[in-house]
Design a protein around this motif. Structure first.
Motif, mmCIF file in Angstrom:
data_model
loop_
_atom_site.group_PDB
_atom_site.id
_atom_site.type_symbol
_atom_site.label_atom_id
_atom_site.label_comp_id
_atom_site.label_asym_id
_atom_site.label_seq_id
_atom_site.Cartn_x
_atom_site.Cartn_y
_atom_site.Cartn_z
ATOM 1 N N ILE A 175 0.858 -1.182 0.000
ATOM 2 C CA ILE A 175 0.000 0.000 0.000
ATOM 3 C C ILE A 175 0.893 1.231 0.000
ATOM 4 O O ILE A 175 1.689 1.438 0.925
ATOM 5 C CB ILE A 175 -0.932 0.015 1.221
ATOM 6 N N TRP A 187 -4.736 3.894 6.433
ATOM 7 C CA TRP A 187 -5.099 2.714 5.654
ATOM 8 C C TRP A 187 -5.362 1.496 6.542
ATOM 9 O O TRP A 187 -5.327 0.353 6.067
ATOM 10 C CB TRP A 187 -3.980 2.398 4.650
ATOM 11 N N THR A 204 0.955 -7.180 -5.561
ATOM 12 C CA THR A 204 -0.115 -6.244 -5.916
ATOM 13 C C THR A 204 0.186 -4.907 -5.253
ATOM 14 O O THR A 204 0.517 -4.859 -4.064
ATOM 15 C CB THR A 204 -1.479 -6.760 -5.428
ATOM 16 N N VAL A 213 -1.279 -1.233 -4.274
ATOM 17 C CA VAL A 213 -2.410 -0.317 -4.096
ATOM 18 C C VAL A 213 -1.817 1.071 -3.901
ATOM 19 O O VAL A 213 -1.104 1.311 -2.917
ATOM 20 C CB VAL A 213 -3.280 -0.711 -2.886
ATOM 21 N N HIS A 221 -2.296 5.398 -4.023
ATOM 22 C CA HIS A 221 -3.275 6.488 -3.894
ATOM 23 C C HIS A 221 -2.687 7.781 -4.433
ATOM 24 O O HIS A 221 -1.525 8.112 -4.166
ATOM 25 C CB HIS A 221 -3.660 6.655 -2.418
ATOM 26 N N VAL A 253 -3.872 -1.419 -8.286
ATOM 27 C CA VAL A 253 -5.128 -0.782 -7.903
ATOM 28 C C VAL A 253 -4.797 0.686 -7.648
ATOM 29 O O VAL A 253 -4.119 1.019 -6.668
ATOM 30 C CB VAL A 253 -5.747 -1.432 -6.649
ATOM 31 N N VAL A 313 -6.032 4.245 -6.737
ATOM 32 C CA VAL A 313 -7.138 4.898 -6.041
ATOM 33 C C VAL A 313 -7.007 6.417 -6.192
ATOM 34 O O VAL A 313 -6.020 7.002 -5.759
ATOM 35 C CB VAL A 313 -7.150 4.521 -4.543
ATOM 36 N N GLN A 351 -10.062 5.326 1.050
ATOM 37 C CA GLN A 351 -9.581 4.377 2.049
ATOM 38 C C GLN A 351 -10.296 4.533 3.383
ATOM 39 O O GLN A 351 -10.335 3.610 4.192
ATOM 40 C CB GLN A 351 -8.060 4.512 2.227
ATOM 41 N N ILE A 405 -11.797 -0.984 -2.196
ATOM 42 C CA ILE A 405 -10.383 -1.245 -2.466
ATOM 43 C C ILE A 405 -10.057 -2.710 -2.209
ATOM 44 O O ILE A 405 -9.346 -3.363 -2.983
ATOM 45 C CB ILE A 405 -9.496 -0.323 -1.597
ATOM 46 N N VAL A 426 -8.654 -5.746 -4.925
ATOM 47 C CA VAL A 426 -7.420 -6.536 -4.756
ATOM 48 C C VAL A 426 -7.748 -8.022 -4.797
ATOM 49 O O VAL A 426 -7.065 -8.814 -5.463
ATOM 50 C CB VAL A 426 -6.734 -6.177 -3.425
#
Length: 449
Positions: A220, A231, A283, A285, A287, A309, A311, A437, A444, A448
């Motif tokens: 993240i 988060w 992965t 994530v 922002h 991902v 955001v 978030q 979110i 994932v």
């Protein structure tokens, strides 16, 4: 860069000491003020010919000392002494905004008429300034434990009571007052010399990382001014089936600052260092502005990414790099370690954090000057990073990995265009705020899983 900052702070104190000593010229320009009986402040009395000159010099002396305190490097101890020194600077400047009506000791007629409130405010500010500077000298001498500091402080403490005593007796008050202000000026020069001999570089190298859960890796990456803590709900949901890695970028959150300006290549390399080794994939994530970091990481390290991902991704600025900002960014790590930055962070940091992230600053990170400097450095580097992203896009193809773009609030053509370019799944949350978030963490988590 830190050394240059120390030189600037020392120079400010020296300028303050010189301006604080402008009374020396007054011995020749204003003979009406008695050298042995009249106070130095009488040179700036409203009925004296050079009142504006001495008021301006006194006011700028206070401003210079305040700048010196603001630029001085912050230390873990001794804040009381520096705060007192800043108080002396403010009172010295304020004292010259309210001049004496007349030369109280040098002019026998002064005091027989009605005196203005400015006259009494000047006397009160001067008395407070003397008390505060004495407190600063004692507190800093206790902190530094230097013989020279204690000699100057001891002499000033000995001379100060002689000023009102001589005024009460009616003899030698001017000499006692001049001895006192001379010692204060010497003290300011001594503070400048200590700063010039100081060597306290910015501490770097510590990256705050938090891991939880087990399973496929998820990183993240928070956006501008973000940190790991907002988060929590997303991380807790993902940690049931994934190993979640959160971190604070250098200079933000709980991480140490970096002496170098942030670049997109560095951020991509940081994600690569946090990701598991090949052949395991991760992965990401990301922002806001961190979406650029994630995309650059995917393009530069295509075999190590399983999914992105993005955001509320930031829209890349199409303007060229901002060369003029780089010089400012280079100074920020050192500026973040000053008393001025610490004071600004204490006052405005928590409110700024809530405004930018939508969450309270539970860790108290934004109450630290270096964090404000780190966030400012990232913001000033946005145009350079956008230019780097365009160059990376032109050279490195995007890998064949699934991408989800989550957009909140009003329709964003920028987000739609990015989703089209990356062949991504586009999710729009019209009833959600920009802090997805916090407002809708499940969206979110679903993207994932």
């Amino acid at each position: 860069m830190e050394r240059r900052l120390f030189v600037l702070a020392a120079s400010a104190f020296i300028v303050g000491a010189v301006l604080y000593s402008a009374w020396v010229t007054g011995q020749f320009t204003t003979p009406e003020v008695d050298r042995t009986e009249g106070f130095v402040s009488e040179l700036a009395a409203g009925d004296q010919p050079w009142t504006h000159l001495f008021r301006v010099s006194g006011g700028f002396s206070g401003l210079a000392c305040l700048a010196g305190v603001a630029l001085a490097p912050r230390t873990r101890r001794g804040w009381q002494g520096w705060l007192a020194l800043a108080g002396f600077a403010v009172l010295t400047g304020a004292q010259n905004l309210f001049p004496l009506d007349c030369a109280a000791l040098s002019d026998p007629v002064c005091g027989f008429g009605e005196l203005s409130s400015a006259h009494y405010l000047h006397l009160a500010a001067g008395t407070l300034a003397t008390a505060v500077v004495l407190a600063a000298m004692v507190l800093l001498s206790l902190r530094w434990r230097a013989r020279v500091a204690w000699v100057i402080t001891g002499l000033t403490l000995a001379v100060t009571p002689a000023v009102p005593l001589a005024a009460a007796v009616g003899h030698l008050a001017g000499l006692a007052d001049r001895a006192q202000v001379t010692l204060v000026a010497i003290w300011l020069v001594y503070v400048a010399l200590r700063l010039l001999l100081l060597d306290d570089p910015v501490r770097t190298g510590r990256l705050h990382v938090r891991e939880q859960g087990s399973g496929p890796a998820v990183i993240i990456s928070p956006g501008l001014a973000g940190a790991w803590s907002p988060w929590d709900r997303v991380a807790d949901g993902l940690a049931r089936s994934h190993r979640v890695v959160r971190f604070d970028r250098p200079g933000t959150g709980l991480s140490s600052p970096s002496p170098e300006p942030p670049t997109l290549y560095d951020e991509a390399a940081r994600l690569a260092a946090l990701a598991p080794a090949h052949p395991e994939q991760v992965t990401v994530v990301a922002h806001a502005m961190a979406a650029w970091h994630a995309e650059a990481f995917a393009r530069l390290h295509p075999l190590r990414v399983s999914r992105l991902v993005l955001v509320e991704p930031a829209c890349a600025d199409r303007r060229g790099p901002a060369t003029s900002r780089r010089a400012i960014v280079a100074w920020l790590p050192a500026l973040g370690g000053t008393w001025g930055a610490a004071a600004l962070a204490r006052v405005a940091g928590p409110a700024a954090y809530r405004l930018l992230t939508g969450a309270p600053d539970r860790e108290g990170a934004f109450r630290k000057g270096r964090v404000l400097a780190g966030v400012a450095g990232e913001w000033l580097s946005c145009r350079d990073m956008a230019a780097e992203l365009r160059r990376i896009r032109a050279v490195h193809a995007f890998p064949d990995v699934p991408v989800t773009v989550i957009s909140a609030g009003r329709r964003s053509h920028c987000h739609e265009r990015l989703a089209s370019e990356l062949d991504a799944k586009y999710i729009r949350l019209p009833d959600c705020g920009h802090h997805v978030q916090l407002d809708d963490p499940d969206s979110i988590i679903a993207a994932v899983i």
